[in-house]
Design an enzyme around this catalytic site. Structure first.
Site, PDB file in Angstrom:
ATOM      1  N   CYS A  84       0.867  -1.179   0.000  1.00  0.00           N
ATOM      2  CA  CYS A  84       0.000   0.000   0.000  1.00  0.00           C
ATOM      3  C   CYS A  84       0.904   1.229   0.000  1.00  0.00           C
ATOM      4  O   CYS A  84       1.599   1.498   0.985  1.00  0.00           O
ATOM      5  CB  CYS A  84      -0.914  -0.003   1.216  1.00  0.00           C
ATOM      6  SG  CYS A  84      -2.005   1.443   1.291  1.00  0.00           S
ATOM      7  N   CYS A 215      -4.948   6.209  -4.076  1.00  0.00           N
ATOM      8  CA  CYS A 215      -4.283   4.911  -4.059  1.00  0.00           C
ATOM      9  C   CYS A 215      -2.870   5.134  -4.559  1.00  0.00           C
ATOM     10  O   CYS A 215      -2.667   5.510  -5.727  1.00  0.00           O
ATOM     11  CB  CYS A 215      -5.023   3.903  -4.935  1.00  0.00           C
ATOM     12  SG  CYS A 215      -4.202   2.295  -5.079  1.00  0.00           S
TER      13      CYS A 215
END
Length: 273
Positions: A84, A215
């Site tokens: 991530c 993101c």
């Protein structure tokens, strides 16, 4: 009771659980409860920060011997994820702000291997995300009655990047776009438009979460797909606007992709888990 820190990277928000000794046991139901925006703290995911040598999974990962800390990242649906990009910046900012690591260069272990992070006492955080891979597989993404070709980009986790004329074409993204052929473990789907020269904007539906405000790995995937589409050769830098802010993505001469952007810690306290 366990301590928590709430943080975000361009409004992609996380509950961070400091767990240096590996005492916290996370199951999917607990993660779902924590991330619930009405009955829990609310987040796009959970970041458990544990010493590498205190976690059985971490000890078995490549690169474990070269790191002190492991980022155990879980999506809001409880599933474990490889990497991530926004989350790892939040982890790095926490470790420095908590006095557990000095500002400067910080290697962090993820399920996608070691990521080299660079940060000062304040300001943006930069992550070496490693090289992007672009498999030759052709995909199609469908939302409602509209379909587009998609570029597959692997940033340690899978992405399908779609270039559209208007981000509104993606619809409300309440349901996951249909990707054909499907990825074995699902994929993040990015919709991107050109704003200017080496300047893009995007929306994203993240697997296991839904549409998010940002993101990090997705922004990297969009940048790389756009650079290939533009015929850019050699080192290049693109700006990628997301609903939660702005990220700067650089593809270096060695093929590694760097992600730079803010990481903000907003609250801390005790959580019943």
């Amino acid at each position: 009771m366990t301590r928590f820190v709430k943080g975000h990277g361009t409004e992609n928000d996380f509950v961070l659980l400091p767990d240096p000794e590996g005492a916290v046991r996370l199951d999917p139901a607990t993660v779902v409860a924590i991330c619930d925006r009405r009955a829990g703290l609310g987040a796009d995911g959970v970041l458990r920060v544990v010493r590498t040598d205190a976690d059985e999974e971490a000890r078995g990962l490549p690169g474990a011997d070269g790191t002190t800390w492991f980022m155990d990242y879980r999506n809001a649906d409880g599933s474990a994820a490889e990497m991530c990009g926004n989350g790892i910046r939040v982890v790095a900012r926490y470790l420095v702000d908590a006095g557990l690591e000095p500002a400067g260069d910080l290697p962090l272990l993820t399920r996608d291997g070691i990521k080299a992070v660079r940060l000062g006492a304040v300001g943006d955080v930069t992550v070496d995300m490693g090289p992007a891979r672009l498999p030759a597989t052709e995909h199609k993404v469908t939302v409602g009655d509209r379909s587009w070709p998609a570029v597959e980009v692997d940033m340690g986790n899978p992405h399908a990047v779609v270039f559209v004329d208007d981000l509104a074409e993606a619809g409300d993204l309440l349901a996951a776009p249909v990707v054909e052929p499907a990825f074995p473990d699902g994929a993040n789907v990015e919709f991107a438009v050109r704003v200017g020269d080496q300047h893009l904007a995007m929306r994203v539906h993240e697997r296991g979460v839904g549409e998010t405000r940002s993101c990090g790995t997705g922004a990297c995937a969009v940048m790389v797909a756009a650079a290939r589409r533009d015929g850019v050769t050699g080192p290049s830098t693109y700006v990628v606007d997301v609903p939660g802010g702005r990220l700067t993505i650089t593809e270096r001469a060695d093929g590694h992709v760097e992600l730079a952007g803010p990481a903000v810690l907003v609250a801390e306290g005790d959580l019943r888990v």
